[in-house]
Design an enzyme around this catalytic site. Sequence first.
Site, PDB file in Angstrom:
ATOM      1  N   GLY A 179       0.794  -1.384  -0.149  1.00 51.29           N
ATOM      2  CA  GLY A 179      -0.130  -0.090   0.058  1.00 51.29           C
ATOM      3  C   GLY A 179       0.769   1.322   0.110  1.00 51.29           C
ATOM      4  O   GLY A 179       1.773   1.352  -0.801  1.00 51.29           O
ATOM      5  N   TYR A 199     -10.834   3.493  15.382  1.00 48.37           N
ATOM      6  CA  TYR A 199      -9.741   3.694  14.366  1.00 48.37           C
ATOM      7  C   TYR A 199      -9.559   5.562  14.367  1.00 48.37           C
ATOM      8  O   TYR A 199      -8.415   6.167  14.278  1.00 48.37           O
ATOM      9  CB  TYR A 199     -10.013   3.507  13.051  1.00 48.37           C
ATOM     10  CG  TYR A 199      -9.375   3.777  12.201  1.00 48.37           C
ATOM     11  CD1 TYR A 199      -8.115   3.502  11.938  1.00 48.37           C
ATOM     12  CD2 TYR A 199      -9.883   4.521  10.904  1.00 48.37           C
ATOM     13  CE1 TYR A 199      -7.398   3.882  10.596  1.00 48.37           C
ATOM     14  CE2 TYR A 199      -9.038   5.103  10.136  1.00 48.37           C
ATOM     15  CZ  TYR A 199      -7.824   4.773   9.929  1.00 48.37           C
ATOM     16  OH  TYR A 199      -6.812   5.303   8.805  1.00 48.37           O
ATOM     17  N   VAL A 256       6.634  -2.505  14.803  1.00 45.21           N
ATOM     18  CA  VAL A 256       6.904  -1.142  15.355  1.00 45.21           C
ATOM     19  C   VAL A 256       6.065  -1.135  16.682  1.00 45.21           C
ATOM     20  O   VAL A 256       6.138  -0.090  17.470  1.00 45.21           O
ATOM     21  CB  VAL A 256       6.285  -0.165  14.352  1.00 45.21           C
ATOM     22  CG1 VAL A 256       7.115  -0.178  13.154  1.00 45.21           C
ATOM     23  CG2 VAL A 256       5.101  -0.312  14.211  1.00 45.21           C
ATOM     24  N   PRO A 262      -4.516  11.349   4.437  1.00 49.90           N
ATOM     25  CA  PRO A 262      -5.517  10.754   3.267  1.00 49.90           C
ATOM     26  C   PRO A 262      -6.954  10.659   3.492  1.00 49.90           C
ATOM     27  O   PRO A 262      -7.196  10.246   4.690  1.00 49.90           O
ATOM     28  CB  PRO A 262      -4.766   9.409   2.990  1.00 49.90           C
ATOM     29  CG  PRO A 262      -3.328   9.460   3.858  1.00 49.90           C
ATOM     30  CD  PRO A 262      -3.729  10.287   4.902  1.00 49.90           C
ATOM     31  N   GLY A 263      -7.683  10.732   2.621  1.00 57.19           N
ATOM     32  CA  GLY A 263      -8.896  10.298   2.419  1.00 57.19           C
ATOM     33  C   GLY A 263      -9.134   8.966   1.802  1.00 57.19           C
ATOM     34  O   GLY A 263      -8.364   7.871   2.226  1.00 57.19           O
TER      35      GLY A 263
END
Length: 254
Positions: free
Chosen positions: A13, A154, A62, A184-185
Amino acid sequence: MKKIALVTGATSGIGMACATALAAASYRVIITGRNTAALDSLADRLAREPGPESVCKLVFDVCNLEACREAIGSLPADWQAVDVLVNNAGLALGLEPEYEGDPTDWYTMIDTNIKGVLNMTRIIVPGMIERGRGHVINMGSVAGDAAYAGGNVYCATKSAVKAITDGLRIDVAHTPLRVTLIKPGLVETNFSRVRFHGDNERADNVYKGIEPLTADDIADTVVYAAQAPAHVQIAEMLVLATHQANGSFIYREK
């Protein structure tokens, strides 16, 4: 000497697109993620073009602070001075009402989207301050501006990313470091497939009736922010598809 960029969540992505775009822009790129095979494939591709000296890979999670420290500490000396940190690793899981949500999904989002950003920032930024140069680019979301139906946790994590980014910008204002939030959208990647736990039909419906953004579109904004003149700080950038007005309103052609 070429600048060094480190991209978390580079296995697919937006992260993969960012790593590719930064390498094409003549950065030496450290790609990180948990999927060894995907990292190997990306590293092999970047090693062919622009070249083997342009890529270094690290496999770690991470969410685990000690794993982060160990991985960064293992970098060869000529890869240690990170100039650009792209905190991209993140995900959404589920779209249920909060009172029906899966706590396992909640904690995974919190660990990845919030703790992952904090872990990498804590490890990388002190070196940037010591060297007197550096740029942190955090991947937020339009979802961090306002909650939408089913987005609850989220959206909360992406709101936290905005607050963490704004706070860091204040904390380093006395230094030459720059701090950027990209929001981002609707971007068509494997994001929705992950959110819906592999339900491809449900994921595909997210993008019906609209031309969504691509991962490359977002990678372009990352490179733009990173390559702005030293006295220019792109603090925040909201990037939407043309027929998306905000996090909850999308006009779809029928």
